[in-house]
Write an enzyme that holds these catalytic residues in place. Structure first.
Site, PDB file in Angstrom:
ATOM      1  N   GLU A   1      18.542 -20.737  -7.275  1.00  0.00           N
ATOM      2  CA  GLU A   1      19.721 -20.283  -6.517  1.00  0.00           C
ATOM      3  C   GLU A   1      19.362 -20.410  -5.040  1.00  0.00           C
ATOM      4  OE1 GLU A   1      20.658 -16.159  -7.150  1.00  0.00           O
ATOM      5  OE2 GLU A   1      22.669 -16.300  -6.320  1.00  0.00           O
TER       6      GLU A   1
ATOM      7  N   HIS B   1      22.237 -19.654 -12.763  1.00  0.00           N
ATOM      8  CA  HIS B   1      22.702 -20.531 -11.681  1.00  0.00           C
ATOM      9  C   HIS B   1      22.183 -21.963 -11.838  1.00  0.00           C
ATOM     10  CE1 HIS B   1      24.672 -17.357  -9.468  1.00  0.00           C
ATOM     11  NE2 HIS B   1      23.577 -16.622  -9.564  1.00  0.00           N
TER      12      HIS B   1
END
Ligand SMILES: *[C@@H]1O[C@H](CO)[C@@H](O)[C@H](O)[C@H]1NC(C)=O
Ligand SMILES: *[C@@H]1O[C@H](CO)[C@@H](O)[C@H](O)[C@H]1NC(C)=O
Ligand SMILES: *[C@@H]1O[C@H](CO)[C@@H](O)[C@H](O)[C@H]1NC(C)=O
Ligand SMILES: *[C@@H]1O[C@H](CO)[C@@H](O)[C@H](O)[C@H]1NC(C)=O
Ligand SMILES: *[C@@H]1O[C@H](CO)[C@@H](O)[C@H](O)[C@H]1NC(C)=O
Ligand SMILES: *[C@@H]1O[C@H](CO)[C@@H](O)[C@H](O)[C@H]1NC(C)=O
Ligand SMILES: [Zn+2]
Length: 513
Positions: free
Chosen positions: A358, A383
């Protein structure tokens, strides 16, 4: 003379162009084959739709195409705008209303105290008796319930505790104050670019919100009710099951007595089971115990041990372990490897659900978290924003069928990407990479449930041509990649299928959505 020469020359050119157009016929076939091939590669590209689904798809695509045409005319395209400004437009969208009705399967990437719209916290919880607040020097707030008063210990770095009831009694305008409390609990502002000049600033605010919320939601009666209401909000958004990253911080009673992690996990389990019992078309929730990645390896090792214990004690509810907090500011997974290999060395099965990649900082040890997560046998990648820049990791994720959890609005609000058409998941979507869609902390971003993120995906990230098939596949993915047992997955899918058939029927028949 010269003129006729020119005309002759043009005529010759024209003849050449026309003949090449005739020759273009096989090219045309090649081009169609290429397009078809690419369409097949996209998520859902190989799904065959039923007659009814085809009909529903036509209706849906008519709405989508009209909205995109309109956006091109007005230059106001919600996925390319900041969500805080796009939200109103999204709520006016017909596509959004269809997506709200769509059964979405599971929400697999959520955090404990970002799942419920904040109104209830302000308008109900802060009005309960024995609620105190204090002010930090930087203008943040903390809350605590206590009787006898005042709450102990005195908060560090905060003013004296003030009884909220008394405080409100002295105010000229309580509505105005309550609105300011609402603002304390979300990141929403009119001008986000101005308010949050960089990632560090918005992350500091983001983590502060969790501190502000903590005093309210860790009060035992509120803890239960928050979770139940959170489940309700997702249920109303047509989600059938969810997985929650939870920090399991101590929950406290009015008299100051606190409860441990086991109590919290047991409470989550009880609340989820009761909710599922009261709502037979909802499967429930599982918990991923999550610890802060900024803590040192000694603490992480302790939390991994705690996770193993909890997994033995709550096999039904405890799904696994994760590390949370701003990745760029925390330890890389590799730095924590000694703690994270403990389960394997002890022959213990502790599934990992690591947030990884991320970040925008390609080439850092944090960016390499996507590699480390895979090396550490993560079950899913939280993510995976950086994954598309790592061809080998991408390959492993694909070949081992380890999905990324894409949370578009979170990524935009936390400043990894501004125009969501440029989200790195776009290229992964177009090549059929395993993924699910989730909403991270919808309440803090001013969103709700899962529908807003699905809107951003469907309209922006997945491209203009993406249709009902990608929605169906992403929804099926959410069940497939959940941590549920094979049996429970089957039950969830059956519940989902019934709802899907009704959704498709209503859409195809043009029922008012
Ligand atoms: C908060 O909501 C509950 C219902 O969940 C209600 O019983 C209670 O009176 C409300 N409290 C306040 C202070 O509004
Ligand atoms: C109190 O504040 C609200 C919101 O700012 C405003 O709409 C309202 O008019 C104010 N009421 C009074 C009595 O000033
Ligand atoms: C939080 O609430 C306090 C008290 O009303 C207010 O002064 C402050 O501006 C609020 N913070 C935000 C970010 O709105
Ligand atoms: C982690 O922090 C604790 C408390 O500050 C300390 O006792 C411990 O030695 C630290 N561990 C490492 C590996 O630095
Ligand atoms: C990951 O899984 C592989 C294959 O099952 C195993 O050999 C390896 O030890 C595991 N690694 C870790 C860190 O758990
Ligand atoms: C990706 O995996 C395939 C096999 O599935 C292999 O042929 C290819 O070389 C791999 N590419 C990379 C960059 O690792
Ligand atoms: Zn997250």
């Amino acid at each position: 003379m010269l003129l006729t020469g020119q005309i002759k020359w043009s005529a010759l050119m024209l003849a050449m162009v026309i003949s090449s157009l005739c020759l273009a016929l096989p090219l045309d076939k090649d081009r169609k084959a290429l397009i078809r091939k690419e369409e097949m590669l996209q998520i859902g590209g190989k799904l065959l739709l039923t007659k009814q689904e085809e009909l529903a798809n036509e209706k849906l695509m008519a709405l989508k195409n009209a909205e995109i045409a309109q956006a091109m005319k007005t230059s106001q395209f919600p996925p390319s705008m900041h969500f805080f400004r796009a939200k109103k437009l999204i709520e006016e969208s017909k596509v959004f209303h269809v997506l709200k009705k769509m059964p979405k399967g599971a929400a697999l990437h959520l955090h404990d105290f970002g799942i419920l719209s904040v109104d209830w916290l302000v308008r109900n919880v802060t009005y309960r008796p024995h609620c105190y607040l204090c002010f930090t020097p930087r203008g943040n707030l903390q809350f605590k319930f206590a009787d006898p008063a005042p709450p102990t210990p005195k908060p560090e770095d905060c003013s004296e505790w003030i009884l909220l009831k008394k405080y409100r009694g002295q105010l000229q305008n309580v509505t105005e104050f309550d609105n300011s409390l609402l603002k304390n609990l979300t990141l929403v502002v009119d001008n986000p670019e101005l308010a949050y000049s960089d990632q560090a600033i918005i992350w500091a605010r983001f983590e502060n919100i969790f501190i502000t919320v903590a005093g309210l939601v860790h009060y035992a009666p509120v803890f239960r009710e928050y979770f139940a209401r959170g489940l309700q909000e997702f249920y109303e958004d047509n989600v059938q099951y969810l997985e929650l990253r939870a920090t399991l911080f101590p929950v406290y009673e009015l008299n100051g007595k606190t409860h441990d992690k086991e109590w919290s996990l047991k409470t989550y389990q009880e609340v989820a089971q009761k909710f599922a019992k009261d709502h037979p078309d909802f499967i429930g929730a599982r918990i991923i115990y999550s610890y802060h990645r900024r803590k040192n390896v000694t603490y992480i090792a302790e939390s991994v041990q705690a996770a193993m214990k909890l997994r033995v004690k709550f096999p039904e509810t405890m799904a696994g372990f994760d590390l949370v907090g701003q990745e760029d500011k925390g330890h890389s997974l590799w730095e924590l490897k000694e703690a994270l290999i403990l389960p394997t060395t002890q022959g213990f099965d502790l599934p990992y659900f690591f947030h990884a990649g991320e970040t925008d900082w390609q080439g850092t040890s944090i960016d390499e978290n996507v590699l480390d997560a895979l090396i550490l046998n993560t079950t899913r990648i939280g993510h995976g924003f950086a994954l598309s820049r790592h061809p080998v990791a991408k390959n492993i994720s694909l070949n081992r069928d380890i999905p990324i959890e894409v949370c578009p609005i979170s990524n935009q609000v936390l400043q990894l990407v501004s125009d969501l058409r440029n989200h790195p998941a776009a290229s992964l979507m177009s090549s059929g990479h395993p993924m699910v869609i989730s909403s991270d902390d919808p309440s803090i971003f001013g969103a709700k449930g899962l529908s807003y993120d699905f809107y951003e995906v469907f309209m922006g990230i997945a491209g203009v041509k993406a249709d009902l098939r990608i929605l169906k596949q992403l929804t099926l993915n959410s069940i497939k990649y959940s941590s549920l047992s094979a049996d429970k997955k089957q039950t969830t899918k059956e519940i989902w299928q019934k709802k899907w058939d009704k959704f498709v029927h209503d859409l195809a028949e043009g029922k008012k959505l």
